[in-house]
Scaffold this motif. Structure first.
Motif, PDB file in Angstrom:
ATOM      1  N   ALA A 126       0.862  -1.185   0.071  1.00 28.15           N
ATOM      2  CA  ALA A 126       0.021   0.230  -0.270  1.00 28.15           C
ATOM      3  C   ALA A 126       0.841   1.086   0.103  1.00 28.15           C
ATOM      4  O   ALA A 126       1.842   1.319   0.869  1.00 28.15           O
ATOM      5  N   PRO A 127       0.563   2.076  -0.846  1.00 32.42           N
ATOM      6  CA  PRO A 127       1.332   3.490  -1.083  1.00 32.42           C
ATOM      7  C   PRO A 127       1.294   4.408   0.115  1.00 32.42           C
ATOM      8  O   PRO A 127       0.754   5.507  -0.182  1.00 32.42           O
ATOM      9  N   MET A 128       1.907   3.953   1.282  1.00 27.67           N
ATOM     10  CA  MET A 128       1.417   4.838   2.701  1.00 27.67           C
ATOM     11  C   MET A 128       2.731   5.752   2.861  1.00 27.67           C
ATOM     12  O   MET A 128       2.663   6.319   3.899  1.00 27.67           O
ATOM     13  N   GLY A 129       3.748   5.680   1.899  1.00 28.99           N
ATOM     14  CA  GLY A 129       4.913   6.690   2.203  1.00 28.99           C
ATOM     15  C   GLY A 129       5.186   7.469   1.195  1.00 28.99           C
ATOM     16  O   GLY A 129       4.564   7.204  -0.036  1.00 28.99           O
ATOM     17  N   ILE A 130       6.013   8.378   1.343  1.00 29.08           N
ATOM     18  CA  ILE A 130       6.340   9.458   0.229  1.00 29.08           C
ATOM     19  C   ILE A 130       7.891   9.156  -0.024  1.00 29.08           C
ATOM     20  O   ILE A 130       9.038   9.235   0.927  1.00 29.08           O
ATOM     21  N   ALA A 131       8.361   9.051  -1.101  1.00 28.92           N
ATOM     22  CA  ALA A 131       9.724   8.861  -1.523  1.00 28.92           C
ATOM     23  C   ALA A 131      10.358  10.113  -2.238  1.00 28.92           C
ATOM     24  O   ALA A 131       9.886  10.272  -3.403  1.00 28.92           O
ATOM     25  N   ARG A 132      11.077  10.991  -1.606  1.00 26.99           N
ATOM     26  CA  ARG A 132      11.662  12.272  -2.205  1.00 26.99           C
ATOM     27  C   ARG A 132      12.799  12.089  -2.814  1.00 26.99           C
ATOM     28  O   ARG A 132      13.869  11.612  -2.239  1.00 26.99           O
ATOM     29  N   PRO A 133      12.960  12.216  -4.235  1.00 26.46           N
ATOM     30  CA  PRO A 133      14.354  11.967  -4.881  1.00 26.46           C
ATOM     31  C   PRO A 133      15.375  12.991  -4.302  1.00 26.46           C
ATOM     32  O   PRO A 133      15.407  14.140  -3.900  1.00 26.46           O
ATOM     33  N   VAL A 134      16.492  12.193  -4.306  1.00 26.18           N
ATOM     34  CA  VAL A 134      17.685  12.847  -3.940  1.00 26.18           C
ATOM     35  C   VAL A 134      18.862  12.157  -4.830  1.00 26.18           C
ATOM     36  O   VAL A 134      18.686  11.291  -5.642  1.00 26.18           O
ATOM     37  N   ASP A 135      20.356  12.809  -4.683  1.00 29.38           N
ATOM     38  CA  ASP A 135      21.051  12.352  -5.540  1.00 29.38           C
ATOM     39  C   ASP A 135      21.318  10.777  -5.184  1.00 29.38           C
ATOM     40  O   ASP A 135      21.409  10.222  -3.942  1.00 29.38           O
ATOM     41  N   GLY A 136      21.218   9.998  -6.213  1.00 27.62           N
ATOM     42  CA  GLY A 136      21.270   8.562  -6.030  1.00 27.62           C
ATOM     43  C   GLY A 136      20.286   7.707  -5.498  1.00 27.62           C
ATOM     44  O   GLY A 136      20.500   6.539  -5.457  1.00 27.62           O
ATOM     45  N   GLY A 137      19.286   8.547  -5.283  1.00 21.47           N
ATOM     46  CA  GLY A 137      17.942   7.508  -4.682  1.00 21.47           C
ATOM     47  C   GLY A 137      16.845   8.182  -4.164  1.00 21.47           C
ATOM     48  O   GLY A 137      16.450   9.402  -4.728  1.00 21.47           O
ATOM     49  N   LYS A 184       1.772  -6.586  11.907  1.00 24.64           N
ATOM     50  CA  LYS A 184       2.176  -5.384  12.880  1.00 24.64           C
ATOM     51  C   LYS A 184       2.193  -4.202  11.735  1.00 24.64           C
ATOM     52  O   LYS A 184       2.626  -4.324  10.548  1.00 24.64           O
ATOM     53  N   ASP A 185       2.435  -2.897  12.380  1.00 20.81           N
ATOM     54  CA  ASP A 185       2.611  -1.868  11.797  1.00 20.81           C
ATOM     55  C   ASP A 185       4.103  -1.525  11.717  1.00 20.81           C
ATOM     56  O   ASP A 185       4.793  -1.996  12.531  1.00 20.81           O
ATOM     57  N   VAL A 186       4.730  -0.936  10.513  1.00 22.05           N
ATOM     58  CA  VAL A 186       6.097  -0.485  10.517  1.00 22.05           C
ATOM     59  C   VAL A 186       6.257   0.811  10.117  1.00 22.05           C
ATOM     60  O   VAL A 186       5.358   1.482   9.447  1.00 22.05           O
ATOM     61  N   VAL A 187       7.328   1.535  10.464  1.00 24.85           N
ATOM     62  CA  VAL A 187       7.559   2.991  10.414  1.00 24.85           C
ATOM     63  C   VAL A 187       8.799   3.248   9.500  1.00 24.85           C
ATOM     64  O   VAL A 187       9.957   2.313   9.927  1.00 24.85           O
ATOM     65  N   VAL A 188       8.819   4.089   8.831  1.00 20.65           N
ATOM     66  CA  VAL A 188      10.327   4.337   8.118  1.00 20.65           C
ATOM     67  C   VAL A 188      10.505   5.826   8.337  1.00 20.65           C
ATOM     68  O   VAL A 188       9.476   6.918   7.972  1.00 20.65           O
ATOM     69  N   ARG A 189      11.580   6.500   8.985  1.00 15.84           N
ATOM     70  CA  ARG A 189      11.811   7.622   8.983  1.00 15.84           C
ATOM     71  C   ARG A 189      13.164   8.306   8.408  1.00 15.84           C
ATOM     72  O   ARG A 189      14.249   7.716   8.812  1.00 15.84           O
ATOM     73  N   ASP A 190      13.072   8.756   7.487  1.00 16.03           N
ATOM     74  CA  ASP A 190      14.247   9.541   6.605  1.00 16.03           C
ATOM     75  C   ASP A 190      15.101   8.539   6.189  1.00 16.03           C
ATOM     76  O   ASP A 190      16.437   8.556   6.299  1.00 16.03           O
ATOM     77  N   ALA A 191      14.734   7.337   5.948  1.00 14.39           N
ATOM     78  CA  ALA A 191      15.680   6.127   5.162  1.00 14.39           C
ATOM     79  C   ALA A 191      16.008   6.439   3.813  1.00 14.39           C
ATOM     80  O   ALA A 191      15.203   7.043   2.965  1.00 14.39           O
ATOM     81  N   PHE A 192      17.399   6.424   3.434  1.00 23.41           N
ATOM     82  CA  PHE A 192      17.982   6.741   2.244  1.00 23.41           C
ATOM     83  C   PHE A 192      17.675   5.216   1.419  1.00 23.41           C
ATOM     84  O   PHE A 192      18.028   4.320   1.983  1.00 23.41           O
ATOM     85  N   VAL A 193      16.908   5.327   0.470  1.00 26.05           N
ATOM     86  CA  VAL A 193      16.817   4.245  -0.385  1.00 26.05           C
ATOM     87  C   VAL A 193      17.597   4.181  -1.818  1.00 26.05           C
ATOM     88  O   VAL A 193      16.935   5.232  -2.579  1.00 26.05           O
TER      89      VAL A 193
END
Length: 394
Positions: free
Chosen positions: A114-125, A191-200
């Motif tokens: 489910a698209p419940m996150g936001i991916a902000r483009p940065v250099d390399g990912g 369970k729920d999972v949370v991502v905080r400012d992870a670089f992908v």
């Protein structure tokens, strides 16, 4: 000697069955239940051979999930959900495949998509943030697929919306304990999972559009027809197979219970023609659900194996068959559960757990009939459904 995963499952069936109460009490699969799935190879059925996978026919995958779910609904559910993730990972960049399976080919991958996150483009990912519910089997997984929306420089979703599947290691997300207190499928640990400012990094991202239209499989050079199935056929398969398997397990417990049961009138239930009619009708309905699901995925497989495109109309009809198979099986289980007598409600009677698990399995988004049935009906009439949610997951 066991030759298939199903043979291995049957060899440890009593052990899997015995873990069911422990799974429910823990609110996740026990370590023993997870170990049994790993040892049988159940999660590697759709995994690429180059990474220790079996690349079985999707029908075999569904049959095996059904067999596991008939022993314990939670274990079957996890095998169906987590077991389909290696199918998509086959599309991924070889670098992330090596990161996941290079040292341990039994590494499990969680979700949700489910698209419940936001991916902000940065250099390399991308820099990724979000919170997701319903991550089944997540405690036993070391990587995860998460759905996210492509964002702009300010972290706002771009328009038109673009969905991504992002792949993260366990160190980049948090599992929130205490977020899976539910009435059914308790042992799945969703369970729920949370991502905080992870670089992908870029190599761990797959555009959802490429998965849906088959581009990802072609770009990856995959030749096994199983990997060219529509996402809307492959992804729901394990979940619906689990629900039908749960109903088969409930049917088996009901039949065993009725064998020696004496009703309040003093009549042996096996001599009650009405009770036996209900039992036979339910058995026929659940069997028909199994047949419909397996025939549906086999026809899809045959189409792609012949090099033919699966049209939107065919995909919509296939989703209708898949959704209806789940509802048909659960309705049948409900008909016999209410004829099991008051003792069927007791927590030490496994029948009530199968009943709860089956009905909760219908709650999953892929089992909601509204948009699927409407889209299938419109295409059957030769009318193209509108763009947007009605075409989602078809």
């Amino acid at each position: 000697m066991a030759d298939t995963v199903l043979d291995r499952i049957n060899a440890v069936a009593d052990e899997i069955r015995a873990q069911a109460p422990h799974n429910e009490k823990l609110g996740r699969l026990s370590d023993t239940a997870a170990r049994l799935l790993r040892e049988t190879g159940a999660i590697r059925m759709l995994q690429p051979k180059k990474h220790g996978g079996l690349e079985v026919h999707p029908r075999e995958f569904a049959e095996t999930v059904m067999a596991i779910a008939a022993l314990d609904g939670a274990t079957g559910w996890v095998s169906g959900v987590v077991g389909v993730h290696p199918w998509e990972m086959a599309y991924a960049d070889p670098r992330v495949q090596e990161e996941i399976w290079g040292e341990d080919q039994d590494t499990w991958i969680a979700s949700p998509y489910a698209p419940m996150g936001i991916a902000r483009p940065v250099d390399g990912g991308y820099v990724f943030n979000g919170r997701w519910q319903f991550s089944s089997g997540t405690d036993h997984c070391r990587w995860i697929f998460l759905g996210g929306l492509l964002g702009d420089a300010d972290g706002k979703p771009v328009q038109p919306v673009e969905t991504l599947h992002l792949i993260l290691p366990r160190s980049d997300y948090e599992i929130l304990d205490g977020t899976w207190d539910v009435v059914g499928l308790r042992g799945t640990g969703s369970k729920d999972v949370v991502v905080r400012d992870a670089f992908v990094p870029d190599h761990r991202v797959i555009p959802y559009s490429k998965v849906v239209d088959g581009t990802a499989a072609k770009e990856a050079g995959l030749t096994n027809p199983a990997y060219h199935l529509p996402f809307s056929a492959a992804f729901p398969l394990g979940i619906t197979a689990a629900v039908i398997g749960i109903c088969e397990g409930g049917l088996a417990h009901h039949a065993e219970y009725q064998r020696g049961r004496v009703s309040i009138t003093g009549t042996q239930v096996r001599n009650d023609p009405h009770a036996m009619y209900a039992l036979s009708e339910a058995a026929a309905e659940i069997s028909a659900s199994r047949t419909a699901l397996l025939d549906n995925i086999s026809r899809m497989y045959d189409l792609v194996a012949a090099g033919r495109e699966v049209t939107f109309e065919q995909r919509a009809a296939g989703r209708r068959i898949q959704v209806q198979a789940a509802w048909r099986a659960v309705r049948a289980l409900n008909e016999i559960f209410v004829r099991s007598g008051g003792n069927g409600l007791r927590m030490d009677n496994p029948l009530q757990r199968f009943w709860r698990d089956a009905n909760n399995g219908l709650v999953h988004a892929i089992h909601q009939p509204g948009g699927v049935f409407q889209a299938a009906a419109l295409t059957q009439l030769g009318i193209d459904p509108p763009q947007g949610p009605m075409r989602s997951m078809i």
